[in-house]
Design a protein around this motif. Sequence first.
Motif, PDB file in Angstrom:
ATOM      1  N   LEU A   1       8.846  32.888  18.955  1.00  6.76           N
ATOM      2  CA  LEU A   1       7.813  31.901  18.584  1.00  6.76           C
ATOM      3  C   LEU A   1       7.897  30.914  20.024  1.00  6.76           C
ATOM      4  O   LEU A   1       8.874  30.452  20.282  1.00  6.76           O
ATOM      5  CB  LEU A   1       7.939  31.170  17.318  1.00  6.76           C
ATOM      6  N   PRO A   2       6.776  30.791  20.367  1.00 10.28           N
ATOM      7  CA  PRO A   2       6.678  29.763  21.439  1.00 10.28           C
ATOM      8  C   PRO A   2       6.822  28.384  20.965  1.00 10.28           C
ATOM      9  O   PRO A   2       6.704  27.856  19.871  1.00 10.28           O
ATOM     10  CB  PRO A   2       5.326  30.015  21.866  1.00 10.28           C
ATOM     11  N   HIS A   3       7.556  27.656  22.073  1.00 18.30           N
ATOM     12  CA  HIS A   3       7.908  26.350  21.861  1.00 18.30           C
ATOM     13  C   HIS A   3       6.638  25.356  21.751  1.00 18.30           C
ATOM     14  O   HIS A   3       5.572  25.674  22.653  1.00 18.30           O
ATOM     15  CB  HIS A   3       8.751  25.724  22.918  1.00 18.30           C
ATOM     16  N   PRO A   4       6.203  24.317  21.040  1.00 17.35           N
ATOM     17  CA  PRO A   4       5.213  23.431  21.056  1.00 17.35           C
ATOM     18  C   PRO A   4       5.346  22.557  22.446  1.00 17.35           C
ATOM     19  O   PRO A   4       6.520  22.517  23.179  1.00 17.35           O
ATOM     20  CB  PRO A   4       5.346  22.365  19.914  1.00 17.35           C
ATOM     21  N   GLU A   5       4.031  22.110  22.815  1.00 13.96           N
ATOM     22  CA  GLU A   5       4.030  21.584  24.396  1.00 13.96           C
ATOM     23  C   GLU A   5       4.916  20.474  24.303  1.00 13.96           C
ATOM     24  O   GLU A   5       5.321  20.411  25.519  1.00 13.96           O
ATOM     25  CB  GLU A   5       2.432  21.449  24.522  1.00 13.96           C
TER      26      GLU A   5
END
Length: 358
Positions: A109-113
Amino acid sequence: MENESNTTGLGTPSHPPLKGMGGVIHIAAWAILFGLPFFFTGRESQTVTVLSYVRSMIVPLSFMLVFYANYFVLIDHFLFSKHPWKFLLCNVVLIAASMGAVHLMFELLPHPEWEHPRPERECQEVVGFFMVNAMLYMLVAGLSVAIKMTGSWYQMESSRRELEKSRAEAELQNLKSQLNPHFLFNTLNNIYSLIAFSPERAQEAVHDLSRLLRYVLYDSSQPMVPLEKELDFIRNYVELMRIRLPEHVKLTTEISAATPETQVAPLLFISLIENAFKHGVSHNKPSFIDLKIHQEGTRIVCSIRNSHFPKDNGQDKSGSGIGLQNLSRRLELLYPAHHIFTYGQKGDEYVCLLELQA
């Protein structure tokens, strides 16, 4: 009449635990856990996004998987069936798979900004991280076992109480089935004696007996009857007994109900009254029977005093020994810790006292 005494006192019964609370507790606990991200959004007060919420729920979801896999499958199939090693092995595999899946999902899953990527950690730090998480998963599995065993204990206790209740009801019915022929046998004995010197009065007695039997066979089949109906039965029985008493026997009765609609278990007093007539009357000596039944507040009090002329085994063929034993047992089943019952010889008298908490 049994020349012994018995006493029971008053107390309070216990109550079974509430049902249906387990599901409510499960729902409330998981609702709180899944709602935490909306109350704690980080040091910089970032808003909760779909991505950040999904990432924050990965670990709770894995906890839920471990918890309910134990709760619904592993505990029943292995722990309760006495295979603890299989249970432990399955949990080791389950926890390892859950931790691997969680780690993989965090990587995919991509990391939050606003979340800065973490630098590569040393092997020792990674091992420590996995050990701490393994302990958390073991605690979740242990919590599942504790809750499951507590619920099973409540179910077993409830089943035990239901079994005891069913057994008590069956025993009570058996005692009543013994009481009816016992009562009938004693009454027919009296009518048989009456036939010898007064056939007309014996016919009246048979008619009175039919009314008593109607109550014994039909009304008394109910678990509770109005007190006044029970007292009418006793009055009719006493009058049936009175017609064959010799002149030297003094019979006094005081039978009344302050609140006639009070509910009472049927046929509780008749054994005491039967024994008073059977063992309190002599054919050639002065005798007396003093019978009182009344209410004192919420209590129903029956007191009987009579002269005492005990019959030996050769004289007494009515089986009177059944009466007081059955009554004691019925009181234990019908009025547990809510009755007082004493009986015994005092000098040349026999005294019985029965108090019921209505």
